[in-house]
Design a protein around this motif. Sequence first.
Motif, PDB file in Angstrom:
ATOM      1  N   LEU A 153      39.556   0.659  48.162  1.00 31.39           N
ATOM      2  CA  LEU A 153      38.311   0.760  48.923  1.00 31.39           C
ATOM      3  C   LEU A 153      38.474   0.150  50.310  1.00 31.39           C
ATOM      4  CD1 LEU A 153      35.325   1.515  49.029  1.00 31.39           C
ATOM      5  CD2 LEU A 153      34.790  -0.697  47.989  1.00 31.39           C
ATOM      6  N   CYS A 154      39.154  -0.989  50.374  1.00 33.75           N
ATOM      7  CA  CYS A 154      39.395  -1.623  51.677  1.00 33.75           C
ATOM      8  C   CYS A 154      40.250  -0.721  52.565  1.00 33.75           C
ATOM      9  CB  CYS A 154      40.073  -2.976  51.464  1.00 33.75           C
ATOM     10  SG  CYS A 154      40.285  -3.942  52.964  1.00 33.75           S
ATOM     11  N   ASP A 155      41.246  -0.071  51.990  1.00 27.92           N
ATOM     12  CA  ASP A 155      42.090   0.855  52.755  1.00 27.92           C
ATOM     13  C   ASP A 155      41.260   2.031  53.267  1.00 27.92           C
ATOM     14  OD1 ASP A 155      44.347   2.073  53.833  1.00 27.92           O
ATOM     15  OD2 ASP A 155      44.852   3.072  51.957  1.00 27.92           O
ATOM     16  N   HIS A 156      40.380   2.542  52.425  1.00 32.18           N
ATOM     17  CA  HIS A 156      39.518   3.662  52.821  1.00 32.18           C
ATOM     18  C   HIS A 156      38.596   3.257  53.970  1.00 32.18           C
ATOM     19  CE1 HIS A 156      36.659   6.957  52.605  1.00 32.18           C
ATOM     20  NE2 HIS A 156      35.692   6.116  52.293  1.00 32.18           N
ATOM     21  N   LEU A 157      37.951   2.100  53.853  1.00 29.96           N
ATOM     22  CA  LEU A 157      37.043   1.646  54.910  1.00 29.96           C
ATOM     23  C   LEU A 157      37.798   1.347  56.200  1.00 29.96           C
ATOM     24  CD1 LEU A 157      34.686  -0.716  52.872  1.00 29.96           C
ATOM     25  CD2 LEU A 157      34.191   1.590  53.685  1.00 29.96           C
ATOM     26  N   ASN A 158      39.009   0.827  56.077  1.00 26.74           N
ATOM     27  CA  ASN A 158      39.781   0.484  57.265  1.00 26.74           C
ATOM     28  C   ASN A 158      40.195   1.730  58.045  1.00 26.74           C
ATOM     29  OD1 ASN A 158      41.245  -1.472  58.938  1.00 26.74           O
ATOM     30  ND2 ASN A 158      43.080  -0.515  58.104  1.00 26.74           N
ATOM     31  N   GLN A 159      40.389   2.858  57.350  1.00 25.24           N
ATOM     32  CA  GLN A 159      40.739   4.101  58.043  1.00 25.24           C
ATOM     33  C   GLN A 159      39.644   4.533  59.010  1.00 25.24           C
ATOM     34  OE1 GLN A 159      42.015   7.266  55.443  1.00 25.24           O
ATOM     35  NE2 GLN A 159      43.113   5.869  54.097  1.00 25.24           N
ATOM     36  N   ASN A 191      45.199  -1.727  69.405  1.00 24.83           N
ATOM     37  CA  ASN A 191      45.424  -3.171  69.283  1.00 24.83           C
ATOM     38  C   ASN A 191      44.940  -3.749  67.957  1.00 24.83           C
ATOM     39  OD1 ASN A 191      46.534  -3.409  71.911  1.00 24.83           O
ATOM     40  ND2 ASN A 191      44.463  -3.371  72.784  1.00 24.83           N
ATOM     41  N   LYS A 192      44.378  -2.869  67.097  1.00 23.54           N
ATOM     42  CA  LYS A 192      43.916  -3.275  65.758  1.00 23.54           C
ATOM     43  C   LYS A 192      42.955  -4.469  65.835  1.00 23.54           C
ATOM     44  CE  LYS A 192      47.998  -1.563  63.333  1.00 23.54           C
ATOM     45  NZ  LYS A 192      49.076  -1.875  62.371  1.00 23.54           N
ATOM     46  N   ARG A 193      41.844  -4.259  66.534  1.00 24.60           N
ATOM     47  CA  ARG A 193      40.881  -5.344  66.732  1.00 24.60           C
ATOM     48  C   ARG A 193      39.713  -5.310  65.753  1.00 24.60           C
ATOM     49  NH1 ARG A 193      40.503  -4.822  73.360  1.00 24.60           N
ATOM     50  NH2 ARG A 193      42.614  -5.648  73.803  1.00 24.60           N
ATOM     51  N   ALA A 194      39.630  -4.291  64.920  1.00 24.21           N
ATOM     52  CA  ALA A 194      38.503  -4.191  63.988  1.00 24.21           C
ATOM     53  C   ALA A 194      38.564  -5.313  62.954  1.00 24.21           C
ATOM     54  CB  ALA A 194      38.510  -2.835  63.291  1.00 24.21           C
ATOM     55  N   PRO A 195      37.438  -5.888  62.566  1.00 18.75           N
ATOM     56  CA  PRO A 195      37.433  -6.942  61.545  1.00 18.75           C
ATOM     57  C   PRO A 195      38.025  -6.501  60.213  1.00 18.75           C
ATOM     58  CG  PRO A 195      35.341  -6.924  62.740  1.00 18.75           C
ATOM     59  CD  PRO A 195      36.099  -5.716  63.190  1.00 18.75           C
ATOM     60  N   MET A 196      37.930  -5.205  59.887  1.00 14.80           N
ATOM     61  CA  MET A 196      38.487  -4.732  58.622  1.00 14.80           C
ATOM     62  C   MET A 196      40.006  -4.792  58.609  1.00 14.80           C
ATOM     63  SD  MET A 196      36.249  -3.855  56.293  1.00 14.80           S
ATOM     64  CE  MET A 196      37.476  -3.158  55.218  1.00 14.80           C
TER      65      MET A 196
END
Length: 643
Positions: free
Chosen positions: A208-214, A289-294
């Motif tokens: 689920l975390c991988d899905h939301l991070n996409q 830069n991968k700045r999202a909190p997820m």
Amino acid sequence: PPPTLEKAAKGVYRQFAANAKFVNQESIEHVQFMTTCVSEIYGLDQNQSYALAFTYVRQLASLLRGALTNTTKEAFRSVYCWQYVNCLECWVKVLQSHAADENAALRPLVYPVAQVALGAARLLPSARYAPLRLRLIRALNGLSRSTGHFVPVAPLLLELLGFSELNKAPVSTKARPPDFGLALRVAKQELRSPAVQELIVEGSLAALCDHLNQWAYSPGFPELAHVPSRDLKRFCKQTQVQRFRKMARSVVDAAERNSDWISRKRDNADFAPKDAERVRTFLSADRENKRAPMEKLAAQMKEKERQHAEANRVMDVRLGGAKPMGRGSDGTSDSDDDDDDGGGGDRGGEQEDFDDDGDGGDGDDDVAYVGASKRAREAIAAAARSLACSSSELRVARASLPKASRKPALRAAAAAWIAELGRVPSGNAAEDEAEAGGAGGGGGVEEGARERPTRRGRKATMADVARVVISADATKALCEDGFVVLDDVLPLEFFAAARKACEALKADGKMEALGQDGRDDLVGVLDAAALPRGGSAYGGVTPLAELLLAIPDALRARAGGSGGEDDKENGRFKGVTKKKTTAAEETRARLKTATPPPRLMLANYPGSGARYVSHLDNDPNDPGHLEGEIGSRACDRAGTAIV
């Protein structure tokens, strides 16, 4: 040329499908290699490959439709089998490799493949099929990541977390959990296992975390994450396991922080949702830069999965050529209720090994069966015991027996084998000889066999030893001082044999450094359910291992506990109050819950200053106090026994 390429593509896929019917530790790499071959062949000429790929995907869809309309076991098994799953994953691999471009000829197949995978994952909504569902969801996440298509996997994961089996308190067990990479379903009784529940919950939350991070940079993330966050909060209230609650809350917190971040960013947006190109490039700089909190939580979970895989590689030391027990090559539990006695259903005649005593002996020396169900295996074991046959010398071929055969036929087959051999196999207890002779075995026991107890007898002996040495005085000293030293527990011959076995393990490379700071020892791990066979190169460690496994039961008996969740009340040990509790009382309360561990550790300090820094095995201040498999975590340890 095109005609040759078409024939090659057809032949490669057909061979793949024919050889993808079973998956085990030996064949999984071969299946993965064949998948890569299919992917490369179908990427050579996508225009020509499209028609073939469409035909094969349609075949998978037809099987799924048949299972949905004709709800029979045979229809379900045509979908819930390794061949179907491997073929579906193969087409996901093909699309991941060749359909990422918007103009790719194979890209129109992304939607039908995703729909087939979603339908297969929800075909049987049961927690027993969690390994299959998680496997397909991971494949769909990979497909979504490669092609940019949104695949709604969150409902499947939330449904899995909502199954009632995961909301029940786990029941401790010594059995090792199944490898979800080699299984499609688990047995009903395994669903109450702490380790299996942890695999399901951790796998679901990680997917689920991988899905939301996409979709962490999508303008629609707040709406996407709303339902998962709501259902995860409900899961936190329902679950009785604090560790699961903590993991779910971490996903909820990351999703809420990411939603707030996206909301602030899109408030300043100057485009409408219909501007597809602007939506696609939204926060492109932040994405790079991968700045999202997820992102942080997703990276942590991926690293955790990597560490678990590495730990399993170190922990999975197979001694004496032992093979995994209790699970067929079709990835299903051998004790499933819907297997009949006559044939083993979907095992397809695959031969497996069964060790009656559970000591994990050599694969080719064990009692063998072909496509047998639980009751048939029990009958084989009963025949071996009643005829005093050691599993190192008895082989019963299930395939050679009538389909309706039960215990009498198996016993008769074993008796005929002993009659042909002309003697009772060596290594059997003296009291078993008369029964073997009465069964038609005849023959005498080899000289010296009377002096060698069976493994079952030795286990009982070690349990008696533990009950004697763990006296009331020893238990009192342990509770009051925090430790106790017991001398002259066993004759020195046992320790000399164990030392020799450990040296053999080290020489064979089955002990290795863990790479932890401050720790210089070499470590090997024994599976408590598959100890080395007596007489083998490693068999010298088995008596001491059995003694260690008997100590928790002896301690629990002295402390007056039952060894389960009944000894806890509101998360605390019964008899321990928040005030006026002495250290001795807390130790005794913890001993009431002592149970044998699923694994035992061998440690070798090779000299030259090798050491292990001073530490506590159960330290609440340790960051890894709650990490690991339930039942093997530091926080689960009631005591440490060292020989």
